[in-house]
Write an enzyme that holds these catalytic residues in place. Structure first.
Site, PDB file in Angstrom:
ATOM      1  N   HIS A   1       0.839  -1.189   0.000  1.00  0.00           N
ATOM      2  CA  HIS A   1       0.000   0.000   0.000  1.00  0.00           C
ATOM      3  C   HIS A   1       0.882   1.250   0.000  1.00  0.00           C
ATOM      4  O   HIS A   1       1.972   1.249   0.565  1.00  0.00           O
ATOM      5  CB  HIS A   1      -0.921   0.003   1.218  1.00  0.00           C
ATOM      6  CG  HIS A   1      -1.658  -1.284   1.395  1.00  0.00           C
ATOM      7  ND1 HIS A   1      -2.515  -1.788   0.447  1.00  0.00           N
ATOM      8  CD2 HIS A   1      -1.641  -2.196   2.396  1.00  0.00           C
ATOM      9  CE1 HIS A   1      -3.011  -2.940   0.865  1.00  0.00           C
ATOM     10  NE2 HIS A   1      -2.489  -3.216   2.042  1.00  0.00           N
TER      11      HIS A   1
ATOM     12  N   GLU B   1      -1.776  -0.646   8.240  1.00  0.00           N
ATOM     13  CA  GLU B   1      -2.807  -1.533   8.790  1.00  0.00           C
ATOM     14  C   GLU B   1      -2.249  -2.406   9.906  1.00  0.00           C
ATOM     15  O   GLU B   1      -1.056  -2.697   9.959  1.00  0.00           O
ATOM     16  CB  GLU B   1      -3.421  -2.404   7.685  1.00  0.00           C
ATOM     17  CG  GLU B   1      -2.436  -3.287   6.953  1.00  0.00           C
ATOM     18  CD  GLU B   1      -3.033  -3.923   5.708  1.00  0.00           C
ATOM     19  OE1 GLU B   1      -3.799  -3.238   4.990  1.00  0.00           O
ATOM     20  OE2 GLU B   1      -2.727  -5.091   5.433  1.00  0.00           O
TER      21      GLU B   1
ATOM     22  N   ARG C   1      -0.811  -4.554  -6.505  1.00  0.00           N
ATOM     23  CA  ARG C   1      -0.599  -5.999  -6.504  1.00  0.00           C
ATOM     24  C   ARG C   1       0.593  -6.378  -7.386  1.00  0.00           C
ATOM     25  O   ARG C   1       0.849  -5.759  -8.418  1.00  0.00           O
ATOM     26  CB  ARG C   1      -1.860  -6.719  -6.989  1.00  0.00           C
ATOM     27  CG  ARG C   1      -3.090  -6.434  -6.134  1.00  0.00           C
ATOM     28  CD  ARG C   1      -4.336  -7.121  -6.678  1.00  0.00           C
ATOM     29  NE  ARG C   1      -5.503  -6.765  -5.876  1.00  0.00           N
ATOM     30  CZ  ARG C   1      -6.262  -5.708  -6.092  1.00  0.00           C
ATOM     31  NH1 ARG C   1      -5.974  -4.894  -7.109  1.00  0.00           N
ATOM     32  NH2 ARG C   1      -7.291  -5.449  -5.324  1.00  0.00           N
TER      33      ARG C   1
END
Length: 414
Positions: free
Chosen positions: A99, A134, A286
């Protein structure tokens, strides 16, 4: 305080049973259900009060940002709820992904907007202008690949598999045992040609041999890594992510243990059920192990190639037996786990208090809990959640029966 109904996201790697059973719906579900979103992200906001006719949390906050978030938080985060709480149910591996940081997210979002890429395009990399650090906390045993392993350990692993080409790669990495060396080998593999396809096949066969050979415990130290590469090779034949998995830390989280991932950290969740909290973003770059859009050049722009271990995050106490906070450096979110138990002799173990002034999402994962404030109460069973705006009075939580496990998401203090 109001009952909150999360949004179910269906992806191929999800489970037909976990989220259906957790939320009290018929099981198995028709489609694999991968994520339960509890937040106000525009892509899929949760609904307040009623799952069908209730208003979205996004609209509730937009109508009264100061009352819902608190005046300081509303100013600090431009009237947005800065975190997104999820439940992940991974029955198959997720994609190899990373990310962006805040600057990269803003630049990428503006660039794709200027190029006219629709927000719902499968080829879109940046769905919003926010970064996405995260924290994932295991509810069951949770398996993951995350961060580039210490180079010395990776060299030992590559040599242990007994493949001539891997031996050459090990020598290459040993000669430049830093982030530049990791980047060079990663780039070589991720942008590979037909030669790399052959190497993937050789690695899968080598992992099979490695796992079938009688070894003592010391010599068999990379069994989990070999099994992972073998599983990925069988599921994604010829995908360079199989090779990349050999460069990453292989991590197992037991229930209650967490893993924090900063921007740029390459990772792939393999299997298990977990609570996840992040900055409110859906930006995913990705690199493989997926039928979805892969953009290797963009991924290379954001990756952090510094090698090293990935420490497990264990919740720290704050002096009360039942309250544990998962510490991270992020200002957008903070996650607390409450273990409420009336059977303990310590009275403080049976209740917890949430002060007024900050917005919170309360999510019950086991047992049931009663939330009480002056003039109001709400019971949450396992799988149910509630929205507590900043303007809500202080709330006391107690188990409805003997025990309850509850996660509380709020804005960080950093």
């Amino acid at each position: 305080m109001n009952r909150l109904h999360g949004a179910i996201r269906s992806y191929d790697w999800g489970s037909h049973t976990v989220l259906a059973e957790l939320t009290g719906r018929p099981s198995p579900s028709d489609r694999p259900e991968a994520e339960l979103w509890l937040g106000a992200h525009p892509a899929d906001p949760a609904r307040v009060d009623d799952a069908a006719s209730g208003v979205s949390l996004l609209d509730v906050i937009s109508a009264d940002p100061h009352g819902q978030l608190g005046e300081a938080n509303a100013e600090r985060f431009r009237g947005r709820l800065p975190f997104l709480l999820k439940v992940l149910a991974a029955e198959e591996p997720l994609s190899l992904q990373a990310h962006p940081n805040s600057m990269q997210a803003r630049e990428g979002f503006e660039r794709e907007n200027a190029n006219g890429v629709p927000l719902d395009s499968p080829a879109r990399n940046y769905k919003d202008d926010n970064h996405k650090p995260e924290l994932v906390v295991a509810l069951t045993r949770f398996e993951a690949l995350a961060g580039f392993r210490d180079v010395r350990r990776t060299v030992v692993l590559l040599r242990a598999l007994g493949v001539a080409e891997l031996d050459r790669c090990a020598e290459q990495l040993a000669a430049q045992a830093d982030s530049s060396g990791v980047r060079a080998l990663f780039t070589q593999w991720i942008t590979g040609d037909e030669h790399s396809v052959t190497l993937i096949g050789d690695v899968v066969e080598a992992c099979q041999r490695y796992l079938s050979t009688e070894r003592d415990r010391v010599a068999w130290e990379f069994a989990a890594e070999a099994q992972t590469a073998l599983d990925l090779g069988n599921r994604y034949p010829n995908d360079p992510g199989v090779l990349i998995s050999l460069l990453l830390n292989r991590i197992t989280l037991e229930p209650g243990e967490g893993l924090f991932l900063a921007a740029g950290n390459l990772h792939a969740y393999l299997r298990g059920v977990a609570v996840e909290i992040m900055a409110s973003s859906d930006n995913v770059l990705r690199g493989g192990l997926t039928p979805k859009h892969v953009d290797v050049p963009e991924l290379l722009k954001v990756l952090d190639f510094r090698p090293g271990s990935m420490p497990v995050v264990r919740a720290d106490g704050d002096g009360r037996d039942n309250t544990r906070v998962y510490e991270t450096p992020e200002r957008e979110f903070e996650l607390t786990r409450l273990q409420l138990d009336t059977s303990r002799s310590n009275a403080s173990s049976s209740t917890a208090n949430l002060a007024a002034g900050d917005p919170r999402i309360v999510f019950c994962t086991a047992g049931s809990t009663i939330l009480s404030s002056p003039g109001a109460s709400l019971e949450l069973s396992a799988g149910q959640s509630a929205w507590l705006p900043a303007s809500n009075p202080a709330v006391t939580l107690a188990p409805a029966q003997q025990r309850a496990q509850v996660f509380v998401a709020t804005i960080g203090s950093g």
